[in-house]
Design a protein around this motif. Structure first.
Motif: not given
Ligand code: HEM
Length: 228
Positions: A31, A138, A186
């Motif tokens: 990530h 996911y 989840r």
């Molecule tokens: C979860 C930020 C890019 C996939 C999260 C969470 C944050 C975050 C803060 C936590 C949310 C939570 O716990 O409820 C970011 C930021 C990004 C970014 C600032 C920049 C643009 C991406 C990209 C992908 C991605 C490019 C996939 C291609 C995910 C997934 C989760 C996640 C799958 C869920 C993780 C989990 O709780 O199991 N992201 N993200 N993110 N993000 Fe990102």
């Protein structure tokens, strides 16, 4: 009970009991690579030209066409079917955004890049691997309802776009509270009745899904954010 709790002998020492926690922990370094990519950074800090944002939306169109088509095919599958949320479907919003960004002839003006073709082909292969499909589902949708919301704000500010026109992809009004949706998602991950081999495949496919996404960003970055 989670898949990991059912197979303690093969779970890594100290691995979290809930499958959703295991999945997040095992893929968080991937990530970070996606989040910290130069293209993503430029997108978030508003320095990416509108053409780069538009091209990303175009690439999303091809990936989501594959994802949502396979999702419909697997809607009765006991594993993948649990993640069949019609209200998540992004293709109609992508079409609205592309019409706004490129005009009525948007379809003739877009084509998948090499990394997107590889990514979409991998998603299509998952029609025969339901837990692998869940990994791709996911990675994209949980990302869209999490970090995607930062992209929505950054793009709206940088390019003067609005929810109905240009950033509709990131608007999930039909879901209600996004934190509540993420918690429910989840719980579905945690209630999957996977044996350890299937659980490990889902984790490995999620890592691959992140890498395929990062390669799409790399392709986009070479053209649209070369200094990043
Ligand atoms: C979860 C930020 C890019 C996939 C999260 C969470 C944050 C975050 C803060 C936590 C949310 C939570 O716990 O409820 C970011 C930021 C990004 C970014 C600032 C920049 C643009 C991406 C990209 C992908 C991605 C490019 C996939 C291609 C995910 C997934 C989760 C996640 C799958 C869920 C993780 C989990 O709780 O199991 N992201 N993200 N993110 N993000 Fe990102």
């Amino acid at each position: 009970m989670s898949a990991t709790a059912e197979a303690p002998s093969t779970a890594a020492p100290g691995s979290p009991e809930l499958f959703s926690e295991r999945l997040k922990a095992a893929t968080w370094s991937d990530h970070r690579a996606a989040e910290d990519h130069g293209f993503t950074r430029a997108l978030l800090d508003g320095s990416l030209p509108l053409a780069g944002y538009t091209e990303m939306v175009a690439q999303h169109y091809f990936a989501y066409a594959a994802l949502e088509e396979v999702g419909r095919r697997l809607s009765d599958d006991p594993v993948a079917g649990r993640f069949h949320y019609p209200e998540l479907e992004r293709l109609p919003a992508l079409v609205r955004d592309l019409e706004h960004l490129l005009g009525p002839d948007w379809r003739e003006r877009i084509s998948p890049g090499p990394a997107t073709r590889t990514y979409a082909a991998r998603i299509e292969q998952m029609a025969g691997h339901p837990e692998g499909f869940v990994a791709h589902h996911y990675t994209r949708y949980m990302g869209d309802v999490s970090g995607g919301q930062f992209i929505r704000r950054a793009a709206a500010g940088a390019y003067g776009l609005s929810d109905g026109a240009g950033v509709a992809f990131y608007v999930f009004d039909a879901l209600g509270s996004l934190p509540r949706f993420r918690a429910g998602y989840r719980e579905r991950l945690d209630s999957l009745d996977l044996d350890e081999a299937a659980a490990a495949r889902l984790v490995a496919e999620t890592r691959l899904a992140y890498q395929l996404n990062t390669e799409v960003f790399a392709d986009l970055g070479r053209v649209h954010a070369p200094a990043a």
